[in-house]
Design an enzyme around this catalytic site. Structure first.
Site, PDB file in Angstrom:
ATOM      1  N   ASP A   1       0.845  -1.181   0.000  1.00 15.49           N
ATOM      2  CA  ASP A   1       0.000   0.000   0.000  1.00 15.49           C
ATOM      3  C   ASP A   1       0.886   1.237   0.000  1.00 15.49           C
ATOM      4  O   ASP A   1       2.103   1.144  -0.125  1.00 15.49           O
ATOM      5  CB  ASP A   1      -0.941  -0.016   1.211  1.00 15.49           C
ATOM      6  CG  ASP A   1      -0.167   0.024   2.521  1.00 15.49           C
ATOM      7  OD1 ASP A   1      -0.063   1.109   3.113  1.00 15.49           O
ATOM      8  OD2 ASP A   1       0.354  -1.031   2.951  1.00 15.49           O
TER       9      ASP A   1
ATOM     10  N   HIS B   1       1.004  -9.371  -2.542  1.00 16.08           N
ATOM     11  CA  HIS B   1       0.028  -8.280  -2.465  1.00 16.08           C
ATOM     12  C   HIS B   1       0.729  -6.940  -2.633  1.00 16.08           C
ATOM     13  O   HIS B   1       1.552  -6.544  -1.814  1.00 16.08           O
ATOM     14  CB  HIS B   1      -0.680  -8.345  -1.108  1.00 16.08           C
ATOM     15  CG  HIS B   1      -1.673  -7.244  -0.885  1.00 16.08           C
ATOM     16  ND1 HIS B   1      -2.888  -7.206  -1.510  1.00 16.08           N
ATOM     17  CD2 HIS B   1      -1.615  -6.134  -0.105  1.00 16.08           C
ATOM     18  CE1 HIS B   1      -3.552  -6.129  -1.124  1.00 16.08           C
ATOM     19  NE2 HIS B   1      -2.795  -5.462  -0.269  1.00 16.08           N
TER      20      HIS B   1
ATOM     21  N   GLU C   1       1.502 -10.942   1.516  1.00 18.59           N
ATOM     22  CA  GLU C   1       1.949  -9.557   1.404  1.00 18.59           C
ATOM     23  C   GLU C   1       3.470  -9.505   1.351  1.00 18.59           C
ATOM     24  O   GLU C   1       4.170 -10.417   1.783  1.00 18.59           O
ATOM     25  CB  GLU C   1       1.436  -8.740   2.597  1.00 18.59           C
ATOM     26  CG  GLU C   1       1.550  -7.243   2.399  1.00 18.59           C
ATOM     27  CD  GLU C   1       0.783  -6.459   3.449  1.00 18.59           C
ATOM     28  OE1 GLU C   1       0.558  -5.255   3.242  1.00 18.59           O
ATOM     29  OE2 GLU C   1       0.407  -7.054   4.484  1.00 18.59           O
TER      30      GLU C   1
ATOM     31  N   ASP D   1      -0.524 -18.098  -3.122  1.00 18.25           N
ATOM     32  CA  ASP D   1       0.216 -17.085  -3.892  1.00 18.25           C
ATOM     33  C   ASP D   1      -0.764 -16.309  -4.769  1.00 18.25           C
ATOM     34  O   ASP D   1      -0.867 -16.529  -5.976  1.00 18.25           O
ATOM     35  CB  ASP D   1       1.292 -17.765  -4.748  1.00 18.25           C
ATOM     36  CG  ASP D   1       2.164 -16.745  -5.480  1.00 18.25           C
ATOM     37  OD1 ASP D   1       2.171 -15.573  -5.068  1.00 18.25           O
ATOM     38  OD2 ASP D   1       2.818 -17.134  -6.468  1.00 18.25           O
TER      39      ASP D   1
END
Length: 967
Positions: free
Chosen positions: A347, A674, A733, A724
């Site tokens: 993020d 991620h 992540e 995965d």
């Protein structure tokens, strides 16, 4: 959005690849009388039952619902077609089917969810649409009854406008729930990268057999080179599998392509090599450069990962240059420039407590070279990483850590404010953003979150360590680090219980911590090691952490940092009164992890309470290995070294899933971690994470699971609680604090090529390399190739540094591991002179080799290169989006391209991307960014912009590139 369960059965140990590939499209068979939950799914009654967002007008055409999806949206949910009041029954399995097309190849989201916050999700899939009609089918199980669930097709996130058409939508219950069968690969589980010749070599066999089985080690040619018998280990509790162990440590011949065979089963191939971890040492550290915020990522340094700078205030970013405090908390009345630093994970948030442990461990990669007998400082020196700071005579690993340290210090509350010296806990978006989303395209407002004691102590600890490691390279910066650290320590003493709230998790992780005694201990330890001051020693010895067993089964983490303090107190010279006892506690902690590893059928130094693998378990495994590596550095006992090496086997494939958790390493490597910008699984134009990126790994804490984990992993044995998949943030992540211990361990094992004996002292410099030969000379580049050096000192030639003559002598321009180097960024028709210096593994440098001179060619853009420009627009009332493709149709590169054209009807450019755009009157120019400024023959560059128009919007009549008219 909050995750919610969408349950499935789990079949541990299944090995069919086909089932793993097909699971996302798995369709059950509806019961004969299953009720249809979708109203008007064939659109025979027009739009009845369906709605669309205002910006996505939709109508029924030729029996299909077609919607006009706008361009320049950011998130998937910015444009939606959907239906409400879908009835679901808890425990019932449903099949969603639909047929769809798109006028451009684009990914969408198909969801069945709660219609309001927290948007509990039952199904979340991401089909890719094209002009060809496709039928999609997905099965899920509802774990909650709901009369008003929502079926939504989220269509936003595309730069260009497109048309979505939908038909034959059906949602019926009564189907068989999906069974997730992960592809676990061969039953013989090995380290898929390699084993050191003089290190342990172990594998694990998954089998129903209870008696010992014969095994054979084969070389790349299929020849048997060793054999033996497996050792039955019974049922492994972390996987639920019956397993045998295999030990082939006695075989030491180097080579590649080895395999282990038991019966009909053959392992993935692997190497036996002293250089097995050479590249991982730097690859693990190379994640940090493309994680940087506030700087353009140069594609020439990180090929395939170039991108615009994120959060520097260029639209649509609101930037991190002047960030206010979150208005939902106490407004602070000031704004801070908190640009820079590393994005924490996948993020766009930046967190001081996670950044603190990460920066510390990255600095520790270098600091180990100051005290460990087996460390190789030359392997981490200036030029070892591909970063912009190369050539500044500072080890690159420290340059990388400095990028984060500058950010951490910028988070400190300024003088004159009520909480001066405290550190803000984090900075991130006001709301969560969707995937994929490049950092430069994040439109969210960003806020400082309130200061916390934990964040402040992280700054104190890392600032003190920073002062030590930078003292001989950048003394002014070291002084600034220490001043920030001491100010933070004083502020934390005055505010010892400002805890980050657990419910502050909108737009970024909460990172709450209700016990900061370990942070006080860590900060005091680092300040004492750096300054030797009595007050800090008293804080160390007076801490409850000083006499506790801090080496727990769970291991170190951002919320448990006392082990960092204990290890540095043991290894870095200091005058602590009971330092001998501290050394003993580190060794005792390593003994615990080594015993755990020796008792584990997969050689795993991790046995958490109740066998519950936590979120980011791979990081915990690696941090336990860091303790064993430290014990080896303290004692020289090879058992600890071998424990670290065997722990790497688990990370790189010797596990129940047969999964290497490091991108780019092993036959079955994790590659869909991620991330919003390493999002190849969602957008094929984006890359997977860089080689050397660690996946979080198995997570058995089901309360923390994302919808993908909830849908696929119910009932999983701990080692099987991983998938995965890019949307499985709970298991897959990537984070800066997970790659940090990987960096420490990778550097440690790369040094371990001489058994338990330290490498011999090497004071003999290598011979000078040969005179560089020059080839492939262009107007802006050339290639140098030279004769290799030799080294008789024992550590071997490690690499070469390339120097260019300047007015004040020769200056280093780069490094090479081999005997060639590509020069770029040169000026046309200019003479250059270069020589090369070799260095060995002990850091000795050769004499300079003979110099070579050459002159670059004239700029070939004028008459030699030809070009073609394609210009297309999609427009709406008063506005338009233009796409421009520039193709080099000539035989030589177009260097530093500049596109020019004129609007003929008064159009105005408002915002552009993938180029530097400007307008003067009717004239528009665009020039390339660093990663796309050159166009190779036959290649194209794509860019675009938004604009306004009135009356009419014709295409420009003529385009030129570098002054040449293009077709």
């Amino acid at each position: 959005m909050s995750p919610s369960p969408s349950r499935s059965r789990f079949a541990a140990g299944a090995v069919t690849a086909a089932s793993a590939l097909a699971v996302s499209m798995l369709a059950g068979v509806p019961a004969a009388q299953a009720a249809e939950q979708v109203t008007n799914g064939g659109f025979d009654d027009g739009k009845t039952g369906w709605w669309n967002t205002e910006n996505t007008p939709a109508e029924v055409t030729d029996g299909r619902l077609c919607a006009e999806v706008p361009g320049e949206t950011t998130n998937a949910w910015d444009a939606i077609v959907g239906q409400d009041d879908v009835a679901l029954t808890s425990g019932e399995s449903y099949e969603l089917t639909f047929t769809a097309t798109a006028t451009a190849e684009v990914g969408i989201r198909a969801l069945v969810q709660e219609p309001a916050e927290p948007y509990t999700t039952f199904l979340s899939e991401r089909p890719t649409l094209s002009a060809e009609e496709q039928t999609f089918s997905y099965v899920f199980t509802a774990d909650t009854s709901m009369e008003d669930a929502q079926l939504a097709f989220q269509l936003g996130g595309s730069a260009e406008a497109w048309t979505f058409c939908l038909d034959d939508v059906s949602l019926q219950g009564g189907v068989e729930p999906p069974e997730y069968n992960p592809d676990t690969g061969p039953p013989v589980k090995v380290n898929q990268v390699g084993y050191l010749p003089d290190g342990p070599k172990n594998a694990t066999l998954v089998t129903d057999a209870t008696e010992a089985q014969p095994w054979t080690l084969n070389n790349a040619g299929g020849e048997a080179v060793a054999e033996g018998q497996t050792t039955p280990e019974g049922t492994d509790q972390s996987s639920g599998l019956n397993v045998h162990s295999i030990d082939f440590s006695d075989y030491t011949t180097e080579g590649s392509g080895y395999t282990l065979t038991v019966g009909e089963d053959t392992s993935h191939p692997f190497d036996i090599s002293g250089s097995a971890y050479r590249d991982l040492r730097t690859d693990a550290l190379s994640l940090y450069y493309p994680q940087r915020s506030g700087i353009e990522i140069d594609d020439s340094l990180m090929p395939g990962y170039g991108r615009a700078a994120g959060h520097i205030g260029v639209e649509p970013n609101q930037g991190d240059l002047s960030v206010p405090c979150d208005p939902d908390f106490d407004p602070c009345g000031y704004e801070l420039d908190v640009s820079g630093g590393w994005y924490d994970a996948g993020d766009h948030g930046k967190y001081v407590v996670n950044g603190g442990i990460s920066a510390s461990q990255v600095m520790s990669v270098w600091e180990r070279t100051t005290y460990a007998d087996t460390a190789s400082p030359g392997k981490l020196d200036d030029g070892s990483l591909s970063i912009p700071e190369q050539g500044n005579d500072v080890p690159d690993v420290l340059d990388e850590a400095r990028w984060e340290m500058d950010f951490l210090m910028s988070m400190q509350v300024p003088e004159g404010e009520e909480l001066a010296g405290m550190a803000h806990h984090k900075i991130h978006d006001a709301e969560w953003t969707g995937l994929p989303l490049m950092p430069a395209e994040d439109p969210q407002p960003r806020y400082l979150q309130p200061p916390s004691t934990a964040a402040t102590l992280n700054l104190a600890a890392t600032g003190a360590q920073c002062a030590r490691v930078f003292e001989s390279y950048a003394p002014d910066f070291a002084d600034r680090c220490l001043a920030a650290a001491e100010k933070a320590w004083d502020a934390a003493q005055a505010n010892p219980d400002m805890l980050a709230p657990a419910d502050n998790g909108t737009g970024g992780g909460a990172y709450s911590d209700d016990n900061v005694s370990d942070e006080f201990y860590w900060a005091a330890a680092e300040l004492f090691i750096t300054t030797g001051e009595q007050a800090y020693e008293d804080a160390v010895t007076g801490s409850e952490q000083h006499t506790e067993d801090v080496f727990t089964a769970a291991g170190a983490s951002w919320g448990s940092v006392a082990p960092l303090a204990r290890m540095n107190l043991a290894t870095i010279p200091n005058e602590l009164g009971d330092r001998d006892r501290i050394v003993d506690t580190v060794v005792a902690g390593a003994d615990q992890y080594l015993n755990t590893l020796n008792d584990h059928a997969f050689g795993l130094p991790y046995a958490p309470e109740d066998n519950v693998f936590v979120w980011g378990s791979n990081s915990q495994v690696l941090n336990n290995m860091v303790v064993m590596a430290t014990a080896f550095d303290l004692t020289g006992d090879a058992a600890y070294r071998d424990g670290v090496l065997e722990g790497m086997d688990y990370i790189l494939g010797r596990n129940a899933l047969g999964q290497s958790y490091v991108t780019g390493y092993g036959e079955n490597d994790a590659r869909n971690q991620h991330s919003r910008w390493y999002a190849n699984q969602l957008d094929p134009d984006l890359p997977n994470p860089p080689a050397g990126t660690l996946a979080g790994g198995p997570n058995a804490q089901s309360s923390t699971w994302d919808p993908i984990a909830q849908d696929k992993l119910e009932g999983c044995a701990p080692q099987f609680c991983y998938i995965d998949h890019i949307e499985s943030w709970a298991t897959n992540e990537l984070t800066i604090n997970w790659n940090a211990p990987l960096s420490i361990v990778a550097s440690f094992v790369a040094d371990q090529t001489a058994g338990d004996e330290p490498p011999p002292e090497d004071e003999t410099a290598p011979t000078a390399p040969g005179k560089p030969e020059v080839s492939e000379v262009t107007a802006s580049g050339a290639t140098l190739t030279w004769e290799a050096s030799t080294d008789e000192g024992g550590s071997g030639v490690d690499g070469y540094d390339v120097y260019r003559e300047q007015s004040d002598g020769f200056w280093k321009v780069g490094s090479a591991s081999g005997t060639s180097f590509e020069l770029t960024g040169l000026e046309p028709e200019t003479e250059y002179t270069y020589h090369v210096v070799a260095r060995d593994g002990a850091g000795n440098e050769s004499d300079a080799g003979p110099s070579t001179s050459f002159t670059t060619e004239a700029d070939g853009n004028g008459g030699g290169a030809t070009c073609e420009v394609e210009y297309s627009t999609s427009q709406w009332n008063g506005g338009f989006t233009a796409s421009v493709a520039i193709t080099n149709t000539g035989d030589s590169p177009i260097r530093d391209w500049e596109l020019a054209f004129e609007f003929t009807e008064g159009q105005q450019l408002t915002h552009g991307w993938s180029a530097q755009w400007s307008q003067d009157g009717s004239a528009v120019t665009a020039s390339g960014n660093s990663w796309n400024s050159d166009i190779a023959p036959g290649s194209s560059v794509n860019a675009g912009f938004n604009g306004n128009w009135q009356g009419s919007n014709p295409a420009p009549e003529e385009f030129t590139v570098n002054g040449e008219v293009c077709s």
